[in-house]
Design a protein around this motif. Sequence first.
Motif, short mmCIF file in Angstrom:
data_model
loop_
_atom_site.label_atom_id
_atom_site.label_comp_id
_atom_site.label_asym_id
_atom_site.label_seq_id
_atom_site.Cartn_x
_atom_site.Cartn_y
_atom_site.Cartn_z
N ARG A 1 0.72 -1.34 0.05
CA ARG A 1 0.20 -0.09 -0.04
C ARG A 1 0.92 1.40 -0.22
NH1 ARG A 1 -3.02 -3.18 3.37
NH2 ARG A 1 -2.05 -2.13 5.52
N ILE A 2 2.14 1.05 0.79
CA ILE A 2 3.07 2.39 0.59
C ILE A 2 3.49 2.59 -0.64
CG2 ILE A 2 5.20 3.31 1.52
CD1 ILE A 2 4.65 1.72 4.15
N ALA A 3 4.05 1.48 -1.38
CA ALA A 3 4.40 1.59 -2.62
C ALA A 3 3.33 2.20 -3.66
CB ALA A 3 4.78 0.37 -3.31
N GLU A 4 2.21 2.08 -3.76
CA GLU A 4 1.26 2.54 -4.40
C GLU A 4 1.10 3.97 -3.98
OE1 GLU A 4 -3.74 1.78 -5.59
OE2 GLU A 4 -2.46 0.15 -4.31
N GLY A 5 0.78 4.19 -2.64
CA GLY A 5 0.43 5.49 -2.27
C GLY A 5 1.69 6.38 -2.71
N VAL A 6 2.98 6.19 -2.53
CA VAL A 6 4.13 6.90 -2.91
C VAL A 6 4.10 7.08 -4.43
CG1 VAL A 6 6.52 7.17 -2.73
CG2 VAL A 6 5.31 6.22 -0.70
N ALA A 7 3.90 6.19 -5.11
CA ALA A 7 3.87 6.23 -6.61
C ALA A 7 2.83 7.26 -7.11
CB ALA A 7 3.73 4.80 -7.19
N ALA A 8 1.58 7.33 -6.37
CA ALA A 8 0.44 8.01 -6.77
C ALA A 8 0.70 9.58 -6.42
CB ALA A 8 -0.65 7.67 -6.38
N VAL B 1 22.40 -3.10 -15.68
CA VAL B 1 21.20 -3.38 -16.30
C VAL B 1 20.05 -2.58 -16.23
CG1 VAL B 1 20.12 -5.11 -15.16
CG2 VAL B 1 19.79 -5.30 -17.80
N VAL B 2 19.24 -2.04 -16.95
CA VAL B 2 18.13 -1.07 -16.69
C VAL B 2 16.89 -1.76 -17.29
CG1 VAL B 2 17.13 1.24 -17.12
CG2 VAL B 2 19.70 1.09 -16.77
N GLY B 3 15.84 -1.56 -16.78
CA GLY B 3 14.75 -2.14 -17.17
C GLY B 3 13.63 -2.05 -16.33
N THR B 4 12.51 -2.86 -16.54
CA THR B 4 11.08 -2.85 -15.62
C THR B 4 11.70 -3.84 -14.63
OG1 THR B 4 9.97 -4.28 -17.08
CG2 THR B 4 9.72 -1.85 -17.07
N LEU C 1 9.61 -2.37 -6.21
CA LEU C 1 10.20 -2.53 -7.53
C LEU C 1 9.16 -2.67 -8.64
CD1 LEU C 1 13.29 -4.87 -6.68
CD2 LEU C 1 13.44 -2.41 -7.13
N ASP C 2 8.12 -3.38 -8.29
CA ASP C 2 6.93 -3.36 -9.29
C ASP C 2 6.41 -2.28 -9.59
OD1 ASP C 2 5.72 -5.34 -11.15
OD2 ASP C 2 4.09 -5.25 -9.62
N ARG C 3 6.40 -1.28 -8.81
CA ARG C 3 5.63 0.19 -8.95
C ARG C 3 6.50 1.04 -9.57
NH1 ARG C 3 0.55 0.12 -8.51
NH2 ARG C 3 0.58 2.43 -8.77
N ALA C 4 7.73 0.82 -9.58
CA ALA C 4 8.82 1.74 -10.35
C ALA C 4 8.64 1.68 -11.97
CB ALA C 4 10.25 1.41 -10.13
N ASP C 5 8.88 2.92 -12.45
CA ASP C 5 8.84 3.07 -13.92
C ASP C 5 10.08 2.27 -14.69
OD1 ASP C 5 6.49 5.09 -13.88
OD2 ASP C 5 7.74 6.43 -13.17
#
Length: 620
Positions: free
Chosen positions: A533-540, A573-576, A557-561
Amino acid sequence: MQISDLPYPDPGVPDARSGPRFLLWLGRNQLGGQLKSLCWGLVHFCGIAGLPFAVGLGVEAVVDRDGTRLLLVGGLILLIGIAISLGDTMLHRTAVTNWITAAARVQQLLARKTAELGAALTRRVAAGEVVAVSTGDVEKIGWFVEAVSRFLAAAVAVVVICVGLVFYAPALGVVVAAGTPVLALAVLPLLPRATKRADIQREKAGKATELASDTVAGLRVLRGIGGEELFLGRYREASQEVRKAAVRSARMWALISAIQVLLPGLLLITVVWYGATLVLDGRITVGELVAVFSAVALMLYPLRHFEEIAMAYSFSRPSAKRAARVLALTRTDPAPEGQAGAGAASADPVREPPEAPAPGADLYDPETGLLAPAGQFTAVVCGDPDLAGRLAERLGGHPADADAVGGTSVLLGGVALEELDLDTARTLVLVQDKDPVLLSGTLRALFDVPASGTVEPAAALAAAQCGDVLDALLQSAPDGVDDPMDARITERGRSLSGGQRQRLALARSLVTDPEVLVLDEPTSAVDSHTEARIAEGVAALRAGRTTVVLASSPLLLDRADRVVLIDGGTVAVVGTHRELLHGDPRYRAVVTRETDEEQLLGAVEGLDKLRELTEIEESA
């Protein structure tokens, strides 16, 4: 500067090249106060110097049975007494003012340096040394500044007494004038050894303070492993070393004090014996002998200030050296161990800080090759937690070592962070440490920090999932407190759990709403559901703003662009998250915590399943 005018509007730029230079700089900045103290000291000590001569004139008036002259001498003694009392009162007042204002100046300089360096200060200087400098060392530095004017006034008084005696009673005055320099300089050969012992005592006391500070900070851990007695034994040993060093230092100062008593006593005996011989021979009068004896006896008082200035300098010099070492630190060039460095008093020309980069600038670290594009949520994965901590420091404009200064400075929009004005840099980039600190006070005061004003505390608290924290604070609040924002937080948030402290600190960082927000393991102390929930809140909440999170949690990590893997100190390496999880074994090993054996076992199991499928297809 009066005490009522403190604090200083600007404490100035200190000369932090060495301890003596720092003391000299303090003295130059208090010339007005020193001159006032010196003038009143001259009134006081010269009054003391004139008293024996007035007493001698009175004795001669009594011997001559001259009542008029005796009355005049009585008036003179009254005036001298007034001068001594007034001079002593004002000398004490001005000297203490010098002490307090000097200590206040040093404390303001230390506070300004602490604010400038922030968390980097305790990474470059031991916490115990910072405590020692800001408490005991400040007092010793102020003592020396205060003692200088008294010493100068006492030295002038001693010269006046000696010269006056030579003219008043030449036969005895020459003896006193010849013996006084011996009294003043006799202890000089002992001062280097006394100073060395005092330095050793200060060093051992500093180490004991550091050990005590570390023990208190880690008390909970020590109790968990049963190590209280071990560290208590270490502190006992350290304190005993301090005691032994203090005794050795005190013995030397006791010897110096004994010499300061013995030699003047011998001079007094010589004056009485030789003076009595001169009186019997008729070469001087009884009044002259009384005057000379009184002058020598009273001269012992100003002579004590010679010992005081020696002690004050010996004690303040290592204190000033430590203070200069702290004040010489800069954001870009940490001073080498044991050296004060040029500090702010360097003769190099002062360069104007560059202009702040335009909004929407990329953050780039040339040393690792890390790029955080503007407006994106970038997650950084490091296999080495220490490397992640050092990277967070660098991204905040605090290189971990001197080698990182210069060509590998972190750039924001092409501008080196450490070259920017400090206030500007703080507005642009904020780094939240892995172990953030909460100061005592109300929750409202916790969020009263410099901020853009865009993010309200309620939104930040909601994004950081602090609902249960607010309930806990409200339950523990005294009667009459209905708003959790008015509930008090104890020192360092000790009444809260680790996860609660971490979430409050995250909410505080979100409120500031900087151009670039760097978070080092912001959810390491919370459960997985809260973390999601924190990951979602911070991303928003940070949508459209540059956010860098150093973590290895798949939920974050899953919430990161974009996700960046740093391996061997550089970007690998860089990616999703999903791309790297399926396509890069190094990334998968860090994020999923798989060992080499587990990866090999998984590969073997995959081959076995593939073989089974192949056999089924062939049989079909």
